[in-house]
Design an enzyme around this catalytic site. Structure first.
Site, PDB file in Angstrom:
ATOM      1  CG  PHE A  30       6.042   4.315  12.702  1.00 30.98           C
ATOM      2  CD1 PHE A  30       5.591   4.063  14.178  1.00 30.98           C
ATOM      3  CD2 PHE A  30       8.035   4.285  13.141  1.00 30.98           C
ATOM      4  CE1 PHE A  30       6.474   3.208  14.742  1.00 30.98           C
ATOM      5  CE2 PHE A  30       7.901   3.734  13.331  1.00 30.98           C
ATOM      6  CZ  PHE A  30       7.592   3.478  14.788  1.00 30.98           C
TER       7      PHE A  30
ATOM      8  CG  ASP B 108       5.392   0.353   6.848  1.00 24.61           C
ATOM      9  OD1 ASP B 108       5.295  -0.748   7.532  1.00 24.61           O
ATOM     10  OD2 ASP B 108       6.495   1.459   7.423  1.00 24.61           O
TER      11      ASP B 108
ATOM     12  CE1 TYR C  33       8.391  -4.604  16.652  1.00 30.98           C
ATOM     13  CE2 TYR C  33      10.091  -4.454  15.111  1.00 30.98           C
ATOM     14  CZ  TYR C  33       9.782  -3.689  15.805  1.00 30.98           C
ATOM     15  OH  TYR C  33       9.740  -2.177  15.583  1.00 30.98           O
ATOM     16  CE  LYS C  34       5.415  -2.455  14.983  1.00 30.50           C
ATOM     17  NZ  LYS C  34       5.742  -1.039  14.105  1.00 30.50           N
TER      18      LYS C  34
ATOM     19  NE  ARG D  62      -0.225   1.328  19.109  1.00 30.51           N
ATOM     20  CZ  ARG D  62       0.385   1.330  18.880  1.00 30.51           C
ATOM     21  NH1 ARG D  62       0.073   1.307  16.967  1.00 30.51           N
ATOM     22  NH2 ARG D  62       1.677   0.305  19.057  1.00 30.51           N
TER      23      ARG D  62
END
Ligand SMILES: *Cc1c(COP(=O)(O)O)cnc(C)c1O
Length: 418
Positions: free
Chosen positions: A134, A205, A230-231, A377
């Protein structure tokens, strides 16, 4: 539609209904607030709103903040909220509660753990990462090397070349366990062992791992980890992130962001910095109590949840979605590994018109997302998704493609956030 295809589609839906009936996680769905008419396959980008959260938040706002005011730090327990939330996350990522803290964003936490790792191996100069990581992880690592100078540098490899790239110049290897685009997953335990074999430190991560499947940081021997609130953890937009330091390093790391909340005695207000014992030293400033409260409440949705069952269902949902989409939409190219062990909890497909297709899909009630250059996705979140949702989503995707519903100017115009 041919009768044969109609029959096959009916069979697929019947099989999904049967799986839903037998689903050991089906009773968790009411723990979430799901908007009508939407199939949400983007819990890997922004988790859904947990049921009851808004009432509990209004108590935090009206009573704790509104009435208790500054007294809330003590009598509403705000000052201990980071460790309370950390305890809940630690349980989800296989870490001792004393090894996790919560606060700041993932990007900031990348900086914090990287600089801490560098402080443990002052004789080495290379940070190694994956060129498909990322971007923020790479940008922050690069920024840190520029800040430090002294020959520090960021080197990049790919999953295929990662093992050989770990040599005796490498201080730390910064890897995201699950690739945000393809969903491909590193073997955390094996890779950590390899990294340690070359005398380097392993930083993981967990943005696409925490809350998605069981993670075993302590058992894997990870040195540091960071991850997103928040995921899959459903803490709300921009929720605080978390950070892990292995117990063996806790009292050796020297925080670069040596803020007062990481001080041994913040309210002594001394001039000199003295790091707190253990994980507390990785805290920086005043914790964001409102967003931390929301994350704290959201994590209750995982209470009593067997993460092994979450993993099992996630893989069933992935397999089902792959089968459905490949059967209905042969023009989409699967980019996620078919082998369960090699992937996280998402399925991605490639198509040159991916952006427009995703916009049309969203307009038709199936929310996934698009990642440049051409990836559609779809995140699988087993606590609230049903097998029948997966079939219905694939049906709608098929319709979007067959009827070329995506082929409109408005769906090609890129929004600021994809
Ligand atoms: C989502 C994500 C981030 C997000 O970082 P923020 O600081 O919250 O914007 C970082 N790294 C990875 C691997 C991610 O998937």
């Amino acid at each position: 539609m041919s009768i044969a295809k109609q029959n096959q589609d009916t069979d697929m839906m019947a099989s999904a209904q049967e799986s839903d009936r037998l689903d050991p996680l089906k009773d968790y769905r009411p723990r979430f607030t799901l908007p009508e008419g939407v199939i949400y396959l983007d819990g890997n980008s922004l988790g859904v709103l947990p049921a009851g959260l808004s009432d509990r938040m209004s108590d935090v706002i009206e009573r704790q903040w509104g009435e208790r005011l500054v007294r809330g730090w003590n009598d509403a327990g705000w000052i201990d909220l980071p460790s309370q939330v950390a305890g809940k996350i630690a349980a989800l990522v296989g870490a001792g509660a004393n090894c996790v803290t919560v606060g700041d964003s993932t990007s900031i936490n990348v900086f914090k753990v990287l600089s801490a790792a560098l402080s443990l191996r002052p004789d080495r100069r290379v940070i190694l990462s994956d060129r498909n990581n990322f971007p923020t992880d790479l940008y922050v690592a690069d920024g840190l090397t520029r800040l430090l100078g002294q020959g520090y540098e960021l080197k990049l490899a790919t999953a295929d070349t990662m093992e050989e790239a770990v040599d005796e110049t490498v201080v730390a290897v910064l890897l995201t366990e699950v690739d945000y685009r393809t969903g491909e997953r590193y073997d955390m335990e094996a890779m950590t062992r390899h990294i340690h074999g070359r005398g380097a430190l392993a930083i993981w991560d967990l943005c696409h791992s925490a809350g998605a499947f069981p993670v075993h940081l302590d058992a894997a021997g990870a040195d540091f980890a960071i991850g997103c609130g928040y995921k899959y953890l459903n803490g709300g937009p921009g929720a605080p992130a978390f950070l892990y330091v292995a117990e063996r390093h806790l009292n050796d790391v020297a925080p670069a962001l040596s803020g007062w909340m990481g001080h041994d005695a913040p309210f002594a207000f001394t001039t000199d910095y003295r790091p707190a014992d253990g994980i507390g030293r990785m805290k920086v400033g005043t914790p964001p109590i409102l967003s931390l409260s929301a994350l704290n409440i959201a994590l209750d949705a995982f209470e009593g949840v067997d993460m092994a069952l979450v993993r099992q269902k996630s893989q069933e949902l992935c397999d089902r979605f792959i089968a459905e989409v490949e059967h209905r939409c042969p023009e989409l190219e699967l980019v996620t590994p078919r082998v369960r062990e090699q992937r996280g909890s998402q399925v991605s497909f490639r198509h040159p018109e991916g952006y427009a297709i995703m916009q049309a899909l969203i307009a038709n009630g199936v929310i996934g997302d698009f990642r440049a250059p051409d990836i559609l996705r779809f995140g699988m979140t087993p606590l609230y998704l049903r097998h029948t949702d997966i079939v219905a989503a694939a049906e709608i995707l098929e319709r979007v493609l067959r009827q070329k519903l995506w082929d409109r100017e408005e769906y090609r115009t890129r929004a600021k956030v994809t």
